[in-house]
Structure formats: structure tokens, C-alpha cells
Motif scaffolding. Structure first.
Motif, short mmCIF file in Angstrom:
data_model
loop_
_atom_site.label_atom_id
_atom_site.label_comp_id
_atom_site.label_asym_id
_atom_site.label_seq_id
_atom_site.Cartn_x
_atom_site.Cartn_y
_atom_site.Cartn_z
N GLY A 64 0.80 -1.22 0.00
CA GLY A 64 0.00 0.00 0.00
C GLY A 64 0.84 1.27 0.00
O GLY A 64 0.36 2.33 0.37
N LEU A 65 2.09 1.15 -0.41
CA LEU A 65 3.00 2.30 -0.45
C LEU A 65 3.46 2.55 -1.88
O LEU A 65 4.64 2.45 -2.21
CB LEU A 65 4.21 2.04 0.45
N GLU A 66 2.48 2.87 -2.75
CA GLU A 66 2.83 3.07 -4.16
C GLU A 66 3.87 4.17 -4.34
O GLU A 66 4.76 4.08 -5.17
CB GLU A 66 1.57 3.40 -4.98
N GLY A 67 3.76 5.21 -3.54
CA GLY A 67 4.71 6.33 -3.64
C GLY A 67 6.13 5.91 -3.28
O GLY A 67 7.10 6.30 -3.92
N ALA A 68 6.25 5.07 -2.25
CA ALA A 68 7.59 4.62 -1.82
C ALA A 68 8.20 3.72 -2.88
O ALA A 68 9.41 3.80 -3.16
CB ALA A 68 7.49 3.90 -0.49
N GLY A 69 7.39 2.83 -3.48
CA GLY A 69 7.90 1.96 -4.53
C GLY A 69 8.37 2.75 -5.74
O GLY A 69 9.42 2.45 -6.33
N SER A 70 7.63 3.79 -6.09
CA SER A 70 8.02 4.64 -7.22
C SER A 70 9.29 5.41 -6.91
O SER A 70 10.16 5.57 -7.76
CB SER A 70 6.89 5.62 -7.56
N LEU A 71 9.40 5.91 -5.67
CA LEU A 71 10.61 6.65 -5.29
C LEU A 71 11.85 5.74 -5.30
O LEU A 71 12.93 6.16 -5.71
CB LEU A 71 10.44 7.30 -3.93
N LEU A 72 11.68 4.51 -4.83
CA LEU A 72 12.82 3.59 -4.85
C LEU A 72 13.21 3.22 -6.28
O LEU A 72 14.39 3.09 -6.59
CB LEU A 72 12.50 2.35 -4.02
N SER A 73 12.22 3.07 -7.17
CA SER A 73 12.53 2.83 -8.58
C SER A 73 13.24 4.03 -9.19
O SER A 73 14.12 3.88 -10.04
CB SER A 73 11.26 2.52 -9.36
N LEU A 74 12.83 5.23 -8.74
CA LEU A 74 13.50 6.45 -9.21
C LEU A 74 14.95 6.47 -8.75
O LEU A 74 15.83 6.90 -9.51
CB LEU A 74 12.76 7.68 -8.69
N LEU A 75 15.22 5.97 -7.54
CA LEU A 75 16.61 5.90 -7.07
C LEU A 75 17.45 4.95 -7.92
O LEU A 75 18.62 5.22 -8.20
CB LEU A 75 16.65 5.47 -5.60
N VAL A 76 16.85 3.84 -8.36
CA VAL A 76 17.57 2.91 -9.24
C VAL A 76 17.88 3.61 -10.56
O VAL A 76 19.00 3.51 -11.09
CB VAL A 76 16.75 1.62 -9.47
N SER A 77 16.91 4.36 -11.09
CA SER A 77 17.14 5.09 -12.34
C SER A 77 18.21 6.16 -12.16
O SER A 77 19.05 6.37 -13.05
CB SER A 77 15.84 5.74 -12.81
N LEU A 78 18.19 6.85 -11.02
CA LEU A 78 19.23 7.85 -10.75
C LEU A 78 20.61 7.20 -10.68
O LEU A 78 21.59 7.76 -11.19
CB LEU A 78 18.95 8.58 -9.43
#
Length: 157
Positions: A64-78
Motif C-alpha cells: 500500500g506504499l505506491e509512492g515509496a515503490g516509485s521513489l525507490l525505482s526512481l533511485l535505481v534510475s538515478l
């Protein structure tokens, strides 16, 4: 000015096959990380990046933490954006390429020119020695017809 790492090919390949890897942030690596890695023949890194991003996305939805999952994926992209060129250099080293050196230039064309000038001065081959015996193909053809001036005609004194 940008810094380019010049990678020389493995032994047996042409010297014209050198690769110039710009040491900078890579936007395509940030925007589409797995595709950029696969484009540069880094299959293992591309697969791991895709799997990690997928796991983070699924875990974020399940918890239920869609925002956290997206932020962590963003960190992988960074990470791929900042370290993608370093990963590319490491991948080339694993395939037998060696680091020739570093060239500082404004763009890729200038880097190639600077590299060509630096490698043109230092050559493994020795310069050609001057010819002692003249080449017969460069001699003048024999004169035919009448000649003016002092000439010696065979059979005449």
C-alpha cells in the motif's frame, strides 16, 4: 569541456575501433535504464535493473506504499544515470578492452581528433628508410627522336 575515457579494443582488432565513453550523467540511462543498459550490451545489468525495479513496484503496491515503490525505482534510475558510464567502462574491461587514457574535449568529434593527433605522433612502426637503389619505375623513359645539344652517337667519333 567534457572528459572522454578512451577504450582500446582487444588485441587483434583495428585501432579505428576505439570507443569514447563520456564521463558524465546519462539522460537515456536515467529515463529508460534497462533499455539503455541492454543497448550497450550490458545484459546482466539490464536484467538486474529490470528485476529490481519490478520488485520495488510490486512490493510498493502490495504494502500500500505506491509512492515509496516509485521513489525507490526512481533511485535505481538515478543510480544508472550517474553510474551508467562507469558500468559501461567496467563492461568493456570484462570483454578484454583496455583503457588507453583520457581526452578532454568539447564534443565527441573534438575528442576523436585529439586522440588521432596524440596517437599519430607515437607510432610502433619505424619510419621507412631512404632507398639507396633508385626505383626503376621512377626513372625517366628513354628519349626517342632527335635531340639538340652535345650528344654522343654510337659509332661516330
Amino acid at each position: 569541456m567534457a572528459i572522454y575515457v578512451v577504450m582500446a579494443p582487444p588485441a587483434g582488432n583495428k585501432a579505428q575501433d576505439v570507443r569514447f565513453v563520456r564521463d558524465s550523467f546519462t539522460w537515456p540511462g536515467f529515463l529508460v535504464a534497462p533499455l539503455w543498459l541492454a543497448w550497450h550490451w550490458m545484459w546482466i545489468e539490464a536484467a538486474l535493473t529490470f528485476i529490481v525495479m519490478a520488485i520495488l513496484s510490486v512490493a510498493g503496491k502490495r504494502l500500500g506504499l505506491e509512492g515509496a515503490g516509485s521513489l525507490l525505482s526512481l533511485l535505481v534510475s538515478l543510480y544508472v544515470g550517474f553510474e551508467g558510464q562507469g558500468l559501461r567502462i567496467a563492461s568493456l574491461r570484462r570483454r578484454g578492452w583496455r583503457e588507453w587514457g583520457v581526452v578532454e574535449a568539447g564534443n565527441l568529434t573534438d575528442a576523436e581528433t585529439r586522440h588521432a593527433l596524440e596517437t599519430g605522433e607515437v607510432s610502433d612502426e619505424q619510419p621507412a628508410l631512404p632507398r639507396i637503389v633508385p626505383d626503376a619505375s621512377q626513372a625517366r623513359p628513354p628519349q626517342t627522336g632527335m635531340a639538340l645539344g652535345l650528344t654522343h652517337t654510337p659509332g661516330r667519333p
